[in-house]
Design an enzyme around this catalytic site. Structure first.
Site, PDB file in Angstrom:
ATOM      1  N   SER A   1      46.865 -14.186  55.313  1.00 23.06           N
ATOM      2  CA  SER A   1      45.728 -14.224  56.225  1.00 23.06           C
ATOM      3  C   SER A   1      45.267 -15.670  56.355  1.00 23.06           C
ATOM      4  O   SER A   1      45.481 -16.476  55.439  1.00 23.06           O
ATOM      5  CB  SER A   1      44.584 -13.368  55.669  1.00 23.06           C
ATOM      6  OG  SER A   1      43.390 -13.578  56.396  1.00 23.06           O
TER       7      SER A   1
ATOM      8  N   TYR B   1      39.455  -9.897  48.510  1.00 24.97           N
ATOM      9  CA  TYR B   1      40.451  -9.844  49.584  1.00 24.97           C
ATOM     10  C   TYR B   1      41.034 -11.235  49.818  1.00 24.97           C
ATOM     11  O   TYR B   1      42.258 -11.411  49.863  1.00 24.97           O
ATOM     12  CB  TYR B   1      39.824  -9.318  50.873  1.00 24.97           C
ATOM     13  CG  TYR B   1      40.769  -9.361  52.056  1.00 24.97           C
ATOM     14  CD1 TYR B   1      41.649  -8.321  52.295  1.00 24.97           C
ATOM     15  CD2 TYR B   1      40.782 -10.455  52.923  1.00 24.97           C
ATOM     16  CE1 TYR B   1      42.528  -8.357  53.371  1.00 24.97           C
ATOM     17  CE2 TYR B   1      41.663 -10.508  53.996  1.00 24.97           C
ATOM     18  CZ  TYR B   1      42.529  -9.458  54.211  1.00 24.97           C
ATOM     19  OH  TYR B   1      43.409  -9.514  55.272  1.00 24.97           O
TER      20      TYR B   1
END
Length: 256
Positions: free
Chosen positions: A137, A150
């Protein structure tokens, strides 16, 4: 990587980026198997795309990965590509002193791909050409404070991918990292799929597939929209970018 003639496993393939990649790879003539925890979602996706196969898998469970790998390799011995797209993204308040979300996130987002890669390695190494695609990400490089674990798992996936690539450098297995920006999916809820601040999923998929086809030697697949996050530190802009990025998104998220 070779983008046609593969047998491809895509975890998290029932929705979001995973489903989009599954559809795109099938259109190119690949055999596609999608996997995830929600059998109903998987079945619906497969039914909408004749020829697509599915198997249930909980990437947070060692036992599920073991049983899944045995069934997968029995049914699809020619498997030569795995795309690790399954993941969760939950908000955490670190002042509460509770690690339940963190532990779940690490199990699914980090240990899941590591364990599944290890389980599939003997099969992948047998193939004349193969690929492992991890999904990190932009938040691996510029984290969002609302989702600390995360972001940490995605940073760890980036690091793990680099080591995996180096260790497999003299094999036929390519290792590629997909680095999505903020995309219109339901990863954090229905609101994200409608958020005008997020990149439309269709646009992300089209640019990503084009880069995979055109950039045969690329280690990272970076759409233009994620590059400010990816290279903020290299450009000497990290501190200012991080503060502005977090101030803006924390304000937006907490005002909902």
């Amino acid at each position: 990587m070779q983008t046609t003639g593969n047998t491809i496993l895509i975890t998290g393939g029932g929705s979001g980026i995973g489903r989009g990649l599954a559809e795109a790879f099938q259109k190119l003539g690949n055999t596609v198997i999608i996997a995830g925890r929600r059998e109903g979602v998987l079945a619906g996706t497969a039914k909408a795309h004749p020829g697509m196969q599915y198997l249930t898998l909980d990437t947070g469970s060692v036992e599920s990965i073991q049983a899944f790998t045995k069934e997968l390799t029995r049914r699809f011995p020619a498997l030569n590509v795995v795309v690790h797209s399954a993941g969760i993204m939950k908000t955490e308040n670190l002042r509460e002193g509770d690690t339940a979300i963190a532990e779940e996130t690490i199990d699914i987002n980090l240990l899941g791909p590591i364990r599944l890669t290890a389980a599939l390695m003997p099969t992948l190494l047998k193939q004349p050409h193969a690929a492992i695609l991890t999904v990190s990400s932009g938040l691996a490089f510029t984290p969002l404070s609302l989702n600390p674990t995360y972001c940490a798992t995605k940073a760890a996936i980036h690091s793990y991918t680099q080591s995996l690539r180096y260790q497999l450098r003299d094999t036929a297995v390519r290792v590629i990292e997909l680095v999505p920006p903020y995309v219109q999916t339901e990863l954090t809820g229905e609101h994200q799929a409608r958020d005008p601040m997020a990149m439309p999923l269709k646009d992300y998929l089209e640019e990503t597939m084009r880069l995979l086809q055109e950039s045969s030697d690329a280690h990272e697949i970076l759409v233009e929209r994620v590059k400010p996050q990816r290279f903020a530190e290299a450009r000497g802009e990290y501190d200012a970018f991080y503060t502005k990025f977090n101030d803006m998104l924390v304000k937006v998220r907490t005002s909902r």
